[in-house]
Design a protein around this motif. Structure first.
Motif, PDB file in Angstrom:
ATOM      1  N   ALA A 132       8.698 -17.351 -81.587  1.00  0.00           N
ATOM      2  CA  ALA A 132       7.636 -16.724 -82.801  1.00  0.00           C
ATOM      3  C   ALA A 132       7.316 -15.636 -81.228  1.00  0.00           C
ATOM      4  CB  ALA A 132       6.862 -17.923 -83.280  1.00  0.00           C
ATOM      5  N   GLY A 133       6.567 -14.615 -81.702  1.00  0.00           N
ATOM      6  CA  GLY A 133       6.241 -13.312 -81.454  1.00  0.00           C
ATOM      7  C   GLY A 133       7.009 -12.512 -79.864  1.00  0.00           C
ATOM      8  N   ALA A 134       7.774 -13.170 -79.750  1.00  0.00           N
ATOM      9  CA  ALA A 134       9.262 -11.956 -80.072  1.00  0.00           C
ATOM     10  C   ALA A 134       9.161 -10.529 -80.366  1.00  0.00           C
ATOM     11  CB  ALA A 134      10.402 -12.207 -79.846  1.00  0.00           C
ATOM     12  N   LEU A 135       9.414  -9.356 -79.478  1.00  0.00           N
ATOM     13  CA  LEU A 135       9.298  -8.476 -80.609  1.00  0.00           C
ATOM     14  C   LEU A 135      10.401  -8.120 -82.253  1.00  0.00           C
ATOM     15  CD1 LEU A 135       7.854  -4.917 -80.628  1.00  0.00           C
ATOM     16  CD2 LEU A 135      10.028  -4.731 -79.293  1.00  0.00           C
ATOM     17  N   SER A 136      11.608  -8.589 -81.044  1.00  0.00           N
ATOM     18  CA  SER A 136      12.750  -8.765 -82.202  1.00  0.00           C
ATOM     19  C   SER A 136      13.635  -9.992 -82.410  1.00  0.00           C
ATOM     20  CB  SER A 136      13.361  -7.408 -82.273  1.00  0.00           C
ATOM     21  OG  SER A 136      14.047  -7.444 -81.645  1.00  0.00           O
ATOM     22  N   LYS A 137      14.378 -10.564 -82.960  1.00  0.00           N
ATOM     23  CA  LYS A 137      15.380 -11.808 -82.243  1.00  0.00           C
ATOM     24  C   LYS A 137      16.120 -11.634 -83.675  1.00  0.00           C
ATOM     25  CE  LYS A 137      13.058 -14.220 -85.885  1.00  0.00           C
ATOM     26  NZ  LYS A 137      11.581 -15.671 -85.969  1.00  0.00           N
ATOM     27  N   THR A 138      17.827 -12.017 -83.190  1.00  0.00           N
ATOM     28  CA  THR A 138      19.133 -12.268 -83.696  1.00  0.00           C
ATOM     29  C   THR A 138      19.855 -13.991 -83.599  1.00  0.00           C
ATOM     30  OG1 THR A 138      19.153  -9.495 -83.596  1.00  0.00           O
ATOM     31  CG2 THR A 138      20.904 -11.412 -84.101  1.00  0.00           C
ATOM     32  N   ILE A 139      19.543 -14.443 -84.265  1.00  0.00           N
ATOM     33  CA  ILE A 139      20.061 -15.466 -83.948  1.00  0.00           C
ATOM     34  C   ILE A 139      21.008 -15.540 -85.161  1.00  0.00           C
ATOM     35  CG2 ILE A 139      19.692 -18.538 -84.586  1.00  0.00           C
ATOM     36  CD1 ILE A 139      16.788 -17.583 -84.806  1.00  0.00           C
ATOM     37  N   GLU A 140      22.123 -16.507 -83.901  1.00  0.00           N
ATOM     38  CA  GLU A 140      23.672 -16.025 -84.152  1.00  0.00           C
ATOM     39  C   GLU A 140      23.759 -17.485 -84.278  1.00  0.00           C
ATOM     40  OE1 GLU A 140      27.191 -13.715 -83.678  1.00  0.00           O
ATOM     41  OE2 GLU A 140      25.378 -12.193 -83.201  1.00  0.00           O
ATOM     42  N   SER A 157      14.477 -24.689 -84.395  1.00  0.00           N
ATOM     43  CA  SER A 157      13.998 -24.570 -83.006  1.00  0.00           C
ATOM     44  C   SER A 157      13.865 -22.768 -82.622  1.00  0.00           C
ATOM     45  CB  SER A 157      14.543 -25.139 -82.133  1.00  0.00           C
ATOM     46  OG  SER A 157      14.477 -25.362 -81.306  1.00  0.00           O
ATOM     47  N   ALA A 158      14.678 -21.840 -82.676  1.00  0.00           N
ATOM     48  CA  ALA A 158      15.124 -20.850 -82.229  1.00  0.00           C
ATOM     49  C   ALA A 158      13.772 -19.917 -83.230  1.00  0.00           C
ATOM     50  CB  ALA A 158      16.348 -19.804 -82.612  1.00  0.00           C
ATOM     51  N   ASP A 159      12.935 -20.031 -83.986  1.00  0.00           N
ATOM     52  CA  ASP A 159      12.356 -19.514 -84.732  1.00  0.00           C
ATOM     53  C   ASP A 159      10.511 -19.736 -84.260  1.00  0.00           C
ATOM     54  OD1 ASP A 159      13.645 -17.880 -87.027  1.00  0.00           O
ATOM     55  OD2 ASP A 159      13.770 -19.652 -88.306  1.00  0.00           O
ATOM     56  N   ASP A 160      11.080 -21.217 -83.892  1.00  0.00           N
ATOM     57  CA  ASP A 160       9.823 -21.455 -83.214  1.00  0.00           C
ATOM     58  C   ASP A 160       9.701 -20.632 -81.990  1.00  0.00           C
ATOM     59  OD1 ASP A 160       8.039 -22.517 -85.065  1.00  0.00           O
ATOM     60  OD2 ASP A 160       8.524 -24.113 -84.613  1.00  0.00           O
ATOM     61  N   LEU A 167      10.130  -8.841 -75.885  1.00  0.00           N
ATOM     62  CA  LEU A 167      11.428  -9.127 -75.728  1.00  0.00           C
ATOM     63  C   LEU A 167      12.136  -8.863 -76.690  1.00  0.00           C
ATOM     64  CD1 LEU A 167      11.089 -13.171 -74.241  1.00  0.00           C
ATOM     65  CD2 LEU A 167      10.627 -10.305 -73.288  1.00  0.00           C
ATOM     66  N   ASP A 168      13.262  -8.158 -76.814  1.00  0.00           N
ATOM     67  CA  ASP A 168      14.459  -8.409 -78.378  1.00  0.00           C
ATOM     68  C   ASP A 168      15.111  -9.444 -77.934  1.00  0.00           C
ATOM     69  OD1 ASP A 168      13.898  -5.908 -80.016  1.00  0.00           O
ATOM     70  OD2 ASP A 168      13.871  -4.421 -77.445  1.00  0.00           O
ATOM     71  N   VAL A 169      15.308 -10.252 -78.440  1.00  0.00           N
ATOM     72  CA  VAL A 169      16.008 -11.614 -78.246  1.00  0.00           C
ATOM     73  C   VAL A 169      17.160 -11.462 -78.739  1.00  0.00           C
ATOM     74  CG1 VAL A 169      16.563 -13.518 -77.736  1.00  0.00           C
ATOM     75  CG2 VAL A 169      14.139 -12.624 -77.146  1.00  0.00           C
ATOM     76  N   HIS A 170      18.204 -11.882 -78.633  1.00  0.00           N
ATOM     77  CA  HIS A 170      19.628 -12.523 -79.256  1.00  0.00           C
ATOM     78  C   HIS A 170      19.822 -13.652 -78.577  1.00  0.00           C
ATOM     79  CE1 HIS A 170      22.669 -10.019 -81.802  1.00  0.00           C
ATOM     80  NE2 HIS A 170      23.345 -10.892 -81.581  1.00  0.00           N
ATOM     81  N   TRP A 171      19.641 -14.287 -79.399  1.00  0.00           N
ATOM     82  CA  TRP A 171      20.350 -16.179 -79.783  1.00  0.00           C
ATOM     83  C   TRP A 171      21.489 -16.775 -80.039  1.00  0.00           C
ATOM     84  CZ3 TRP A 171      15.533 -19.101 -77.603  1.00  0.00           C
ATOM     85  CH2 TRP A 171      15.801 -20.227 -78.012  1.00  0.00           C
ATOM     86  N   CYS A 172      21.940 -16.805 -79.632  1.00  0.00           N
ATOM     87  CA  CYS A 172      23.025 -17.236 -79.624  1.00  0.00           C
ATOM     88  C   CYS A 172      23.888 -18.704 -79.286  1.00  0.00           C
ATOM     89  CB  CYS A 172      24.024 -16.564 -78.570  1.00  0.00           C
ATOM     90  SG  CYS A 172      24.766 -14.800 -79.037  1.00  0.00           S
ATOM     91  N   VAL A 173      24.595 -19.674 -80.401  1.00  0.00           N
ATOM     92  CA  VAL A 173      24.649 -21.298 -80.281  1.00  0.00           C
ATOM     93  C   VAL A 173      25.716 -21.183 -80.686  1.00  0.00           C
ATOM     94  CG1 VAL A 173      24.440 -23.478 -81.451  1.00  0.00           C
ATOM     95  CG2 VAL A 173      22.620 -21.874 -80.965  1.00  0.00           C
TER      96      VAL A 173
END
Length: 222
Positions: free
Chosen positions: A69-77, A63-66, A43-49
């Motif tokens: 965990a294990g995603a191929l990539s993550k972007t948290i905005e 929370s998003a980091d936890d 998963l390449d995840v874009h996580w937007c709050v």
């Protein structure tokens, strides 16, 4: 009930998660995200709050980091729209989402449900489906005092260990919410048990979604 493949081991997927508030994505789709990752999907995840005070922004990132965990990539905005006043910020929210669409083209979008009783949640749903017109959108549910739970048409069974992990992470990260009478393990497990019953989940638990449009293909997926 017919089961269709969703996230195969080794399959790379771009996933967009949209939440009005810091705990929304985790409550509505956290188990599904955990299950996809643990099942081997890449998963390449874009996580937007879309709104958060300083305290809740810290909670949201941890929370998003936890959960990812294990995603191929993550972007948290974490955006700074005013909590509880999203309908009066429609123009700014739409501009923000339009800019996001210019940067990513997700395979799957998780967002709020159309008939959610919270005005911020409804606004995010309406703008999601307006801005992202050619995407698979799964609308998740948030239990609340207003009593707005309704029929869903898509279910994802959750293994017991995934359900337990989801609950543990929710209670671990959202200290600002634990004083609310609904924010507890019984609520999260109770709703998942109900949805698990509805789809006869082998593990007894499930998350449920609404899909407004779904195109089925024959043969090779385009």
């Amino acid at each position: 009930m017919r089961s269709l493949p969703f996230a195969r081991p080794g399959q790379r997927l771009s996933v967009l998660c949209l939440g009005a508030h810091s705990d929304d994505i985790e409550i509505g789709a956290g188990g599904t995200i955990l299950h996809m990752i643990s099942g081997g999907a890449l998963l390449d995840v874009h996580w937007c709050v879309m709104s958060s005070s300083s305290d809740r922004a810290t909670e949201a990132r941890a929370s998003a980091d936890d959960f990812l965990a294990g995603a191929l990539s993550k972007t948290i905005e974490i955006a700074n729209f005013e909590d509880s006043y999203f309908p009066s910020q429609t123009r700014e929210l739409k501009a923000w989402l339009n800019a996001l669409r210019g940067r990513i083209s997700p395979d799957i979008i998780f967002t709020h449900a159309r008939h959610d009783a919270h005005q911020d949640h409804r606004e995010i749903n309406q703008l999601t489906t307006n801005v992202f017109r050619d995407h698979l959108v799964l609308e998740y549910e948030i239990p609340k005092w207003d009593g707005d739970l309704t029929e869903r048409n898509v279910y994802l069974p959750l293994p017991a260990e995934i359900m337990q992990r989801k609950t543990e992470l929710l209670l671990k990260h959202f200290g600002t919410q634990r004083s609310k009478d609904w924010f507890d393990e019984d609520t999260f497990r109770g709703l998942a048990r109900l949805r698990g019953m509805e789809c006869r989940a082998p593990s007894r638990f499930a998350e449920a979604f609404t899909v407004r449009k779904l195109m089925l293909g024959m043969g090779t997926v385009q």
